[in-house]
Design a protein around this motif. Structure first.
Motif, PDB file in Angstrom:
ATOM      1  N   ASP A 175       7.017 -15.375  69.062  1.00  0.00           N
ATOM      2  CA  ASP A 175       6.585 -14.813  67.777  1.00  0.00           C
ATOM      3  C   ASP A 175       5.809 -13.511  67.969  1.00  0.00           C
ATOM      4  O   ASP A 175       5.930 -12.579  67.168  1.00  0.00           O
ATOM      5  CB  ASP A 175       5.715 -15.819  67.017  1.00  0.00           C
ATOM      6  CG  ASP A 175       6.513 -17.003  66.483  1.00  0.00           C
ATOM      7  OD1 ASP A 175       7.760 -16.931  66.463  1.00  0.00           O
ATOM      8  OD2 ASP A 175       5.881 -18.010  66.105  1.00  0.00           O
ATOM      9  N   TYR A 176       5.015 -13.448  69.017  1.00  0.00           N
ATOM     10  CA  TYR A 176       4.221 -12.249  69.327  1.00  0.00           C
ATOM     11  C   TYR A 176       5.133 -11.043  69.572  1.00  0.00           C
ATOM     12  O   TYR A 176       4.831  -9.923  69.158  1.00  0.00           O
ATOM     13  CB  TYR A 176       3.357 -12.532  70.554  1.00  0.00           C
ATOM     14  CG  TYR A 176       2.564 -11.370  71.083  1.00  0.00           C
ATOM     15  CD1 TYR A 176       1.446 -10.895  70.405  1.00  0.00           C
ATOM     16  CD2 TYR A 176       2.915 -10.763  72.294  1.00  0.00           C
ATOM     17  CE1 TYR A 176       0.700  -9.837  70.905  1.00  0.00           C
ATOM     18  CE2 TYR A 176       2.169  -9.706  72.802  1.00  0.00           C
ATOM     19  CZ  TYR A 176       1.077  -9.246  72.102  1.00  0.00           C
ATOM     20  OH  TYR A 176       0.344  -8.209  72.606  1.00  0.00           O
ATOM     21  N   LEU A 177       6.263 -11.277  70.224  1.00  0.00           N
ATOM     22  CA  LEU A 177       7.173 -10.182  70.562  1.00  0.00           C
ATOM     23  C   LEU A 177       8.179  -9.877  69.446  1.00  0.00           C
ATOM     24  O   LEU A 177       8.662  -8.755  69.340  1.00  0.00           O
ATOM     25  CB  LEU A 177       7.941 -10.515  71.845  1.00  0.00           C
ATOM     26  CG  LEU A 177       7.104 -10.625  73.113  1.00  0.00           C
ATOM     27  CD1 LEU A 177       7.933 -11.200  74.249  1.00  0.00           C
ATOM     28  CD2 LEU A 177       6.509  -9.276  73.497  1.00  0.00           C
ATOM     29  N   ARG A 178       8.496 -10.867  68.633  1.00  0.00           N
ATOM     30  CA  ARG A 178       9.552 -10.741  67.629  1.00  0.00           C
ATOM     31  C   ARG A 178       9.120  -9.842  66.461  1.00  0.00           C
ATOM     32  O   ARG A 178       7.967  -9.839  66.040  1.00  0.00           O
ATOM     33  CB  ARG A 178       9.933 -12.113  67.099  1.00  0.00           C
ATOM     34  CG  ARG A 178      11.121 -12.078  66.135  1.00  0.00           C
ATOM     35  CD  ARG A 178      11.453 -13.409  65.504  1.00  0.00           C
ATOM     36  NE  ARG A 178      10.542 -14.449  65.901  1.00  0.00           N
ATOM     37  CZ  ARG A 178      10.900 -15.561  66.547  1.00  0.00           C
ATOM     38  NH1 ARG A 178      12.131 -15.786  66.825  1.00  0.00           N
ATOM     39  NH2 ARG A 178      10.006 -16.464  66.884  1.00  0.00           N
ATOM     40  N   ASP A 179      10.084  -9.112  65.960  1.00  0.00           N
ATOM     41  CA  ASP A 179       9.936  -8.306  64.745  1.00  0.00           C
ATOM     42  C   ASP A 179       8.827  -7.264  64.820  1.00  0.00           C
ATOM     43  O   ASP A 179       8.233  -6.902  63.806  1.00  0.00           O
ATOM     44  CB  ASP A 179       9.727  -9.203  63.512  1.00  0.00           C
ATOM     45  CG  ASP A 179      10.929 -10.092  63.254  1.00  0.00           C
ATOM     46  OD1 ASP A 179      12.055  -9.665  63.567  1.00  0.00           O
ATOM     47  OD2 ASP A 179      10.728 -11.217  62.759  1.00  0.00           O
ATOM     48  N   ARG A 180       8.538  -6.777  66.015  1.00  0.00           N
ATOM     49  CA  ARG A 180       7.596  -5.661  66.135  1.00  0.00           C
ATOM     50  C   ARG A 180       8.324  -4.404  65.657  1.00  0.00           C
ATOM     51  O   ARG A 180       9.500  -4.223  65.927  1.00  0.00           O
ATOM     52  CB  ARG A 180       7.112  -5.502  67.573  1.00  0.00           C
ATOM     53  CG  ARG A 180       6.319  -6.723  68.052  1.00  0.00           C
ATOM     54  CD  ARG A 180       5.829  -6.537  69.470  1.00  0.00           C
ATOM     55  NE  ARG A 180       4.627  -5.755  69.546  1.00  0.00           N
ATOM     56  CZ  ARG A 180       3.400  -6.208  69.267  1.00  0.00           C
ATOM     57  NH1 ARG A 180       3.247  -7.435  68.881  1.00  0.00           N
ATOM     58  NH2 ARG A 180       2.359  -5.436  69.378  1.00  0.00           N
ATOM     59  N   MET A 181       7.601  -3.554  64.968  1.00  0.00           N
ATOM     60  CA  MET A 181       8.203  -2.364  64.378  1.00  0.00           C
ATOM     61  C   MET A 181       7.500  -1.110  64.899  1.00  0.00           C
ATOM     62  O   MET A 181       6.334  -1.169  65.293  1.00  0.00           O
ATOM     63  CB  MET A 181       8.080  -2.409  62.845  1.00  0.00           C
ATOM     64  CG  MET A 181       8.625  -3.667  62.195  1.00  0.00           C
ATOM     65  SD  MET A 181      10.394  -3.772  62.251  1.00  0.00           S
ATOM     66  CE  MET A 181      10.826  -2.677  60.936  1.00  0.00           C
ATOM     67  N   GLN A 182       8.244  -0.020  64.869  1.00  0.00           N
ATOM     68  CA  GLN A 182       7.637   1.265  65.219  1.00  0.00           C
ATOM     69  C   GLN A 182       8.276   2.363  64.384  1.00  0.00           C
ATOM     70  O   GLN A 182       9.377   2.208  63.863  1.00  0.00           O
ATOM     71  CB  GLN A 182       7.797   1.574  66.702  1.00  0.00           C
ATOM     72  CG  GLN A 182       9.191   1.961  67.132  1.00  0.00           C
ATOM     73  CD  GLN A 182       9.251   2.308  68.609  1.00  0.00           C
ATOM     74  OE1 GLN A 182       8.355   2.027  69.377  1.00  0.00           O
ATOM     75  NE2 GLN A 182      10.348   2.922  69.017  1.00  0.00           N
ATOM     76  N   TYR A 183       7.558   3.456  64.282  1.00  0.00           N
ATOM     77  CA  TYR A 183       8.084   4.635  63.631  1.00  0.00           C
ATOM     78  C   TYR A 183       7.433   5.850  64.267  1.00  0.00           C
ATOM     79  O   TYR A 183       6.438   5.749  64.985  1.00  0.00           O
ATOM     80  CB  TYR A 183       7.840   4.609  62.118  1.00  0.00           C
ATOM     81  CG  TYR A 183       6.398   4.794  61.722  1.00  0.00           C
ATOM     82  CD1 TYR A 183       5.882   6.054  61.414  1.00  0.00           C
ATOM     83  CD2 TYR A 183       5.537   3.701  61.647  1.00  0.00           C
ATOM     84  CE1 TYR A 183       4.554   6.217  61.053  1.00  0.00           C
ATOM     85  CE2 TYR A 183       4.214   3.859  61.287  1.00  0.00           C
ATOM     86  CZ  TYR A 183       3.729   5.120  60.998  1.00  0.00           C
ATOM     87  OH  TYR A 183       2.416   5.277  60.642  1.00  0.00           O
ATOM     88  N   VAL A 184       7.995   7.013  64.016  1.00  0.00           N
ATOM     89  CA  VAL A 184       7.465   8.267  64.544  1.00  0.00           C
ATOM     90  C   VAL A 184       6.965   9.095  63.373  1.00  0.00           C
ATOM     91  O   VAL A 184       7.650   9.236  62.355  1.00  0.00           O
ATOM     92  CB  VAL A 184       8.554   9.048  65.324  1.00  0.00           C
ATOM     93  CG1 VAL A 184       8.032  10.398  65.773  1.00  0.00           C
ATOM     94  CG2 VAL A 184       9.047   8.230  66.501  1.00  0.00           C
ATOM     95  N   HIS A 185       5.767   9.627  63.541  1.00  0.00           N
ATOM     96  CA  HIS A 185       5.189  10.517  62.541  1.00  0.00           C
ATOM     97  C   HIS A 185       4.900  11.832  63.262  1.00  0.00           C
ATOM     98  O   HIS A 185       4.162  11.869  64.233  1.00  0.00           O
ATOM     99  CB  HIS A 185       3.898   9.917  61.974  1.00  0.00           C
ATOM    100  CG  HIS A 185       3.308  10.754  60.892  1.00  0.00           C
ATOM    101  ND1 HIS A 185       3.577  10.526  59.561  1.00  0.00           N
ATOM    102  CD2 HIS A 185       2.481  11.820  60.941  1.00  0.00           C
ATOM    103  CE1 HIS A 185       2.932  11.422  58.842  1.00  0.00           C
ATOM    104  NE2 HIS A 185       2.260  12.215  59.652  1.00  0.00           N
TER     105      HIS A 185
END
Length: 163
Positions: A87-97
């Motif tokens: 769960d800790y690793l799942r569905d982590r998101m990132q974006y660039v600004h």
């Protein structure tokens, strides 16, 4: 979670003794001393020696979650702890600004969080089996930096050997 995992890995002697990074009572000094000892022993035995030094580029960013979770299960991390880590690793998101522009969010499938307490330990688990690749070589690991050392009385054998 870090303390529980680390205590478990210490108790079960899971982490490779050739890993000197991110561990108490291990240091760059001890890793260098180990390498110096290997070189000195080769010289004492009138052997030729080769050392290969490499740095795993973007090591934290390339940890495959499925492989890591499989390794954790292999090392005995099961049921609740395994589910928690999944769960800790799942569905982590990132974006660039950048300069006022923002990309869309993307799911991360290969990465352990840098700057976290748990990230470095998960990286160690991911590369823990690296020294098993070749039994004729000696590995010295310091987090994502690795040294491979091997020696032989015959220089030609070293030139022709495979890692």
């Amino acid at each position: 979670m870090y303390k529980q995992l680390m205590n478990y890995f210490i108790k079960t002697n899971t982490l490779s003794p050739q890993q000197f990074g991110f561990r108490k009572q291990h240091s760059t000094f001890k890793a260098l001393l180990e390498m110096q000892t290997m070189i000195s022993e080769s010289i004492d035995n009138n052997e030729f020696a080769i050392g290969i030094f490499f740095d795993l580029s973007k090591a934290f960013d390339t940890v495959n979650h499925k492989i890591l979770l499989s390794k954790l299960e292999y090392y005995g991390i099961r049921v609740l702890a395994h589910t928690w880590l999944s769960d800790y690793l799942r569905d982590r998101m990132q974006y660039v600004h950048f300069e006022g522009h923002q990309s869309s969010f993307r799911t991360i499938r290969c990465e352990v969080p840098q700057g976290s307490i748990l990230g470095p330990l998960l990286l160690l688990v991911n590369i823990n089996d690296l020294p098993l690749l070749a039994d004729h070589c000696n590995f010295i690991l310091f987090a994502d930096n690795s040294n491979v050392f091997f020696s032989d009385k015959c220089a030609t054998s070293l030139e022709e050997s495979e890692l």
